[in-house]
Design an enzyme around this catalytic site. Structure first.
Site, PDB file in Angstrom:
ATOM      1  N   ASP A  48       0.836  -1.202   0.000  1.00 26.26           N
ATOM      2  CA  ASP A  48       0.000   0.000   0.000  1.00 26.26           C
ATOM      3  C   ASP A  48       0.873   1.255   0.000  1.00 26.26           C
ATOM      4  O   ASP A  48       0.359   2.377  -0.072  1.00 26.26           O
ATOM      5  CB  ASP A  48      -1.019  -0.011   1.149  1.00 26.26           C
ATOM      6  CG  ASP A  48      -0.386  -0.097   2.525  1.00 26.26           C
ATOM      7  OD1 ASP A  48       0.850  -0.194   2.613  1.00 26.26           O
ATOM      8  OD2 ASP A  48      -1.137  -0.055   3.518  1.00 26.26           O
ATOM      9  N   SER A  49       2.197   1.070   0.033  1.00 28.00           N
ATOM     10  CA  SER A  49       3.128   2.180  -0.211  1.00 28.00           C
ATOM     11  C   SER A  49       2.866   2.801  -1.576  1.00 28.00           C
ATOM     12  O   SER A  49       3.305   3.916  -1.852  1.00 28.00           O
ATOM     13  CB  SER A  49       4.579   1.689  -0.139  1.00 28.00           C
ATOM     14  OG  SER A  49       4.776   0.582  -0.990  1.00 28.00           O
ATOM     15  N   GLU A 185       9.737  -4.100  10.411  1.00 24.87           N
ATOM     16  CA  GLU A 185      10.192  -2.806   9.882  1.00 24.87           C
ATOM     17  C   GLU A 185      10.765  -1.915  10.980  1.00 24.87           C
ATOM     18  O   GLU A 185      10.167  -1.767  12.054  1.00 24.87           O
ATOM     19  CB  GLU A 185       9.003  -2.112   9.189  1.00 24.87           C
ATOM     20  CG  GLU A 185       9.372  -0.772   8.571  1.00 24.87           C
ATOM     21  CD  GLU A 185       8.364  -0.269   7.535  1.00 24.87           C
ATOM     22  OE1 GLU A 185       7.360  -0.965   7.255  1.00 24.87           O
ATOM     23  OE2 GLU A 185       8.601   0.835   7.003  1.00 24.87           O
TER      24      GLU A 185
HETATM   25  O1  KIV Z   1       3.601  -1.113   1.606  1.00 20.34           O
HETATM   26  C1  KIV Z   1       4.793  -1.452   1.594  1.00 20.34           C
HETATM   27  O2  KIV Z   1       5.552  -1.148   0.688  1.00 20.34           O
HETATM   28  C2  KIV Z   1       5.293  -2.245   2.715  1.00 20.34           C
HETATM   29  C3  KIV Z   1       6.762  -2.418   2.823  1.00 20.34           C
HETATM   30  C4  KIV Z   1       7.346  -1.200   3.433  1.00 20.34           C
HETATM   31  C5  KIV Z   1       7.144  -3.632   3.579  1.00 20.34           C
HETATM   32  O3  KIV Z   1       4.524  -2.687   3.527  1.00 20.34           O
END
Ligand code: KIV
Length: 268
Positions: A48-49, A185
């Site tokens: 969701d990044s 994380e």
């Molecule tokens: O949404 C994302 O990219 C993530 C990573 C930071 C692990 O959850």
């Protein structure tokens, strides 16, 4: 030569048992999915990044299910060999296990093979509900971006004894509920080492040091094209490479050879 045998959960657990590092990158579209596949990445995460990376949003909180379903289907069309994980966005699994199942099913039907949820003890019953119904689940503890406001910003977690004990309880709860993989994380390396020794499932680190079964980075960060601040634990793999595929292959080689990451505790 291109590796073609599709990676499954059994393959990943076998790699973990054999001590082979698991390589993970975020991916949001079919073209990059193909490039990452050809470069030998084991796991693609439709994170969701994408709300921040593609949408320019300040956090991941505004990402909705329709967006995750669309990008998951794009990545699924581009990737042949990698295992595919899709993030469950904020608000899509928080109400009840039944709500989580309905939304997870949409991601699986779009082509994901595993869904990822953020949280520890509180989300364990939901994880159990999904796993019992045949859905592989990856949990995510430490810094959890969907809780950014509650955590006071993009901060390193596990910095005092009480926080470490809670982190261990969270990791044990999600693993005990049946999660088959765990993203960890922004945690100091000695805490990661302790946690990874406590639970049997592969721990995939991001800003968590070298004591992990594998490593994940945000694709645009490791290509050096993110606009705005980039976490200090990230390395730009496009430096010295002549193509994106070569940069990604260099990342895969560095993680497999244990040359990346190191054990310095870096924040954002
Ligand atoms: O949404 C994302 O990219 C993530 C990573 C930071 C692990 O959850």
């Amino acid at each position: 030569m291109e590796q073609t045998k599709r990676i499954n959960l059994h393959t990943l657990l076998g790699m973990h048992a054999a001590g082979e590092k698991i390589t993970v990158l975020t991916c949001y579209d079919a073209t990059f999915a193909r490039v990452l596949d050809l470069a030998g990445v084991d796991v693609l995460l439709v994170g969701d990044s994408l709300g921040m990376v593609l949408g320019g949003m300040p956090t991941t909180l505004s990402v909705d299910m329709a967006t995750m379903v669309y990008h998951t289907s794009c990545v699924a069309r581009g990737a042949r060999r990698p295992w595919l994980i899709a993030d469950m966005p904020f608000g899509s699994y928080h109400e009840s296990p039944a709500q989580a199942f309905t939304n997870a099913a949409r991601l699986i039907q779009a082509g994901a093979q595993m869904v990822k949820v953020e949280g520890g003890e509180w989300v364990a019953p939901t994880i159990r509900f999904l796993v019992e119904r045949g859905m592989p689940v990856c949990a995510h503890v430490g810094f959890t971006p969907q809780a950014v406001h509650a955590l006071g910003g993009f901060r390193i977690q596990g910095k005092n004894d009480a926080a470490v004990q809670q982190l261990l309880r969270d990791a044990e709860a999600v693993a005990g509920a049946g999660a088959q993989m765990l993203v960890l994380e922004l945690v100091p390396s000695p805490v990661t080492e302790l946690l990874a020794a406590r639970i049997g499932i592969p721990v995939i680190g991001i800003g968590a040091g070298s004591h992990c079964a594998g490593q994940v980075l945000v694709l645009h960060d490791m290509l050096g094209i993110t606009q705005g601040p980039v976490p200090r634990f990230v390395r730009n793999f496009l430096h010295g490479a002549t193509s994106i595929q070569e940069a990604v292959a260099n990342y895969v080689a560095a993680v497999k050879a244990r040359q990346f990451p190191d054990d310095t505790t870096h924040g954002y």
